[in-house]
Design a protein around this motif. Structure first.
Motif, mmCIF file in Angstrom:
data_model
loop_
_atom_site.group_PDB
_atom_site.id
_atom_site.type_symbol
_atom_site.label_atom_id
_atom_site.label_comp_id
_atom_site.label_asym_id
_atom_site.label_seq_id
_atom_site.Cartn_x
_atom_site.Cartn_y
_atom_site.Cartn_z
ATOM 1 N N ARG A 72 -16.556 -3.536 -1.753
ATOM 2 C CA ARG A 72 -15.659 -3.126 -2.838
ATOM 3 C C ARG A 72 -14.691 -4.253 -3.186
ATOM 4 N N ALA A 108 -2.630 -0.531 -10.490
ATOM 5 C CA ALA A 108 -3.787 0.256 -10.894
ATOM 6 C C ALA A 108 -3.391 1.174 -12.038
ATOM 7 N N ASN A 122 2.560 12.545 1.919
ATOM 8 C CA ASN A 122 2.563 11.681 0.755
ATOM 9 C C ASN A 122 3.954 11.531 0.186
ATOM 10 N N ARG A 170 -8.865 10.602 -12.046
ATOM 11 C CA ARG A 170 -8.056 10.676 -10.837
ATOM 12 C C ARG A 170 -7.070 11.800 -10.982
ATOM 13 N N PRO A 171 -7.393 12.957 -10.494
ATOM 14 C CA PRO A 171 -6.467 14.075 -10.660
ATOM 15 C C PRO A 171 -5.136 13.906 -9.931
ATOM 16 N N PRO A 172 -5.078 13.437 -8.688
ATOM 17 C CA PRO A 172 -3.758 13.463 -8.047
ATOM 18 C C PRO A 172 -2.923 12.267 -8.446
ATOM 19 N N ASP A 226 -5.403 -4.299 -1.164
ATOM 20 C CA ASP A 226 -6.455 -4.268 -2.182
ATOM 21 C C ASP A 226 -7.420 -3.123 -1.962
ATOM 22 N N VAL A 227 -7.871 -2.943 -0.739
ATOM 23 C CA VAL A 227 -8.869 -1.907 -0.472
ATOM 24 C C VAL A 227 -8.393 -1.100 0.731
ATOM 25 N N TYR A 228 -8.470 0.200 0.589
ATOM 26 C CA TYR A 228 -8.159 1.098 1.697
ATOM 27 C C TYR A 228 -9.471 1.646 2.240
ATOM 28 N N VAL A 229 -9.693 1.476 3.524
ATOM 29 C CA VAL A 229 -10.900 2.010 4.149
ATOM 30 C C VAL A 229 -10.474 3.219 4.967
ATOM 31 N N PRO A 230 -10.947 4.400 4.637
ATOM 32 C CA PRO A 230 -10.539 5.579 5.394
ATOM 33 C C PRO A 230 -11.369 5.743 6.655
ATOM 34 N N ALA A 266 -14.344 3.979 0.412
ATOM 35 C CA ALA A 266 -13.173 3.105 0.391
ATOM 36 C C ALA A 266 -12.677 2.983 -1.043
ATOM 37 N N GLU A 267 -11.372 2.913 -1.198
ATOM 38 C CA GLU A 267 -10.790 2.977 -2.537
ATOM 39 C C GLU A 267 -9.817 1.825 -2.740
ATOM 40 N N TYR A 268 -9.555 1.533 -4.012
ATOM 41 C CA TYR A 268 -8.563 0.513 -4.353
ATOM 42 C C TYR A 268 -7.155 1.080 -4.323
ATOM 43 N N ARG A 310 5.113 17.056 -6.022
ATOM 44 C CA ARG A 310 5.762 18.176 -6.669
ATOM 45 C C ARG A 310 5.988 19.294 -5.660
ATOM 46 N N PRO A 354 0.950 10.562 -8.476
ATOM 47 C CA PRO A 354 2.056 10.688 -7.519
ATOM 48 C C PRO A 354 2.982 11.848 -7.837
ATOM 49 N N LEU A 372 1.411 14.840 -6.430
ATOM 50 C CA LEU A 372 1.431 14.929 -4.982
ATOM 51 C C LEU A 372 2.815 15.226 -4.443
#
Lengths: 185, 265
Positions: free
Chosen positions: B152, B175, B249, B182-184, B133-137, A132-134, B191, B186, B189
């Motif tokens: 988290r 953020a 994206n 963090r390579p990607p 705040d938090v994304y849960v995949p 999970a990420e911010y 481009r 916006p 993504l």
């Protein structure tokens, strides 16, 4: 909510509802708790759990099958061709080189189609789920991160004891035992 | 009865300028008493309910389910497909929560639309409506994945400062992009298709208009060579567009709540 005690609905015995409730309490009081203590103990995941997709990029030939079959189009592949000079003269061979391989796990529906269609076994399931990420952009795992997941891929579970033998093994042994048949292209 | 406008519940000034030990205590209290408001919209809500039941039991982590309503909740878990019809309700109930409020986006649908990102009536992620705040995949995520997302979030609460979160300078926590970790980004993504690295572009002059005869034979005659970074300079109208298959994206907009909201007046 019903009445406390339920005297009117269960035969008129006063306090029967309370006794039933206490019976449930007493029954479960002696059992062990079923609660998993997740952050302290890792859960026992079933085999072939679908946690995250790992990429073995050495096996990838940029055939784009996974990206084409993905129902969500959540796989991004960039590649280019390189010319490799032929060993004994002749036309130079062209070879695909992977530039970018990314899976957007914010979008992935974990259907496992990409893993099944991969003809060279470059994609694997890993049971890890703690990512999970911010920021949603961090959920797009680039190829180095996908390669790191490869270390968490478990070995395939053993077959059942009386199951049929894998066809690959039988085919390989049959090809070995047959005389006069060299390796063919 | 006349309508009484109470205004939005906000964090008091004192808690913003509180000294650091007080902030630590406040954050500690907020971290372990998150009354959660389940915005269950689809199948991911089942996993949320499973997490609240005795097998996973997130009351162990201080997350208390069954808040009487959004006005008593601290944390909203959006689990499921947010449709455009539901979007005003999500926004409205989020605005009713008192202010140290947090949102967990649970599952692929609420992260970015999931399998329905191409649909005409599905919001492409709840982060278009409310800050997340938090994304849960996951599709759906495991119950333990929600527990991990809660952990988290608790780490985030422990390290945050409400003055930065709700201050006038930056109303929304942005953020900070780190180029290394963090390579990607916006821009990456969105481009257009990446150009292959050209091996002879270093020793070539800057802008040769056509392929010179001393080109090596493994480069077939092609377009005027460009360095891969300057691909946006070829046609100004084609540059911001994605490739022939628009990646999702680029379909979803940035999570910027300062944008004009299309769903609410």
């Amino acid at each position: 909510m019903g009445r406390v005690g339920g005297t009117h609905t269960s035969g008129g015995v006063p306090g029967i509802g309370l006794a039933k409730g206490l019976a449930v309490t007493l029954r479960t009081m002696t059992r062990r708790s079923v609660t998993g203590q997740y952050p302290d103990t890792s859960p026992e995941l079933p085999p072939r759990s679908r946690g995250v997709i790992a990429l073995l990029e050495e096996n990838c030939t940029v055939c784009m099958l996974c990206a084409r079959e993905c129902p969500d189009w959540c796989i991004y592949i960039d590649s280019h061709k390189e010319a490799v000079p032929a060993p004994e003269g002749g036309r130079p061979r062209s070879r695909n080189v992977l530039d970018r391989f990314a899976i957007d796990f914010a979008l992935c529906m974990y259907c496992s189609i990409c893993i099944e269609v991969c003809p060279f076994d470059a994609l694997f399931w890993s049971p890890e789920f703690e990512y999970a990420e911010y920021d949603i952009l961090d959920l797009t795992h680039e190829r180095d991160r996908l390669r790191e997941w490869m270390w968490t891929v478990p070995p395939p579970p053993a077959h059942d004891s009386r199951a049929e033998r894998p066809k690959e093994l039988s085919a390989a042994e049959g090809a070995e035992g047959r005389p006069g048949r060299g390796p063919r292209g | 009865m006349g309508v009484i406008n109470l205004g939005e519940p906000r964090v008091g000034t004192i808690s913003r300028v509180a000294p650091k030990p007080i902030k630590f205590v406040l954050n500690w209290g907020r971290r372990y008493s998150l009354w959660v408001f389940n915005f269950g919209l689809a199948c991911c809500a089942i996993e949320f309910i499973a997490t609240s039941m005795s097998r996973h039991d997130f009351i162990r982590l201080g997350v208390i389910p069954f808040a009487p309503g959004p006005r008593q909740a601290d944390l909203m878990v959006v689990s499921g497909t947010v449709t455009d019809k539901m979007a005003p309700a999500v926004k409205r109930l989020y605005e009713q929560m008192p202010e140290p409020k947090y949102v967990i986006s649970f599952g692929a649908c609420s992260n970015c639309g999931g399998p329905y990102w191409d649909s005409y009536c599905v919001t492409k992620g709840v982060d278009q409506l409310v800050p997340v705040d938090v994304y849960v995949p996951g599709c759906p995520p495991r119950p333990e994945a929600l527990l991990h997302g809660i952990l988290r979030l608790q780490e985030k609460i422990a390290g945050e400062s409400l003055g930065e979160r709700y201050g006038p300078a930056s109303p929304v926590p942005v953020a900070q992009p780190q180029a290394e970790s963090r390579p990607p980004s916006p821009a990456v993504l969105r481009r257009p298709l990446q150009r292959p690295p050209q091996p002879t572009s270093a020793d070539r002059p800057e802008d040769p208009p056509e392929a010179s005869p001393e080109n090596p034979p493994e480069n077939p005659p092609r377009e005027p060579p460009q360095p891969p970074e300057s691909s946006s300079g070829q046609r100004p109208d084609a540059a911001p567009r994605p490739g022939p298959l628009p990646p999702p994206n680029s379909v979803r907009g940035p999570a910027d709540p300062s944008e004009p909201n299309l769903f609410l007046p």
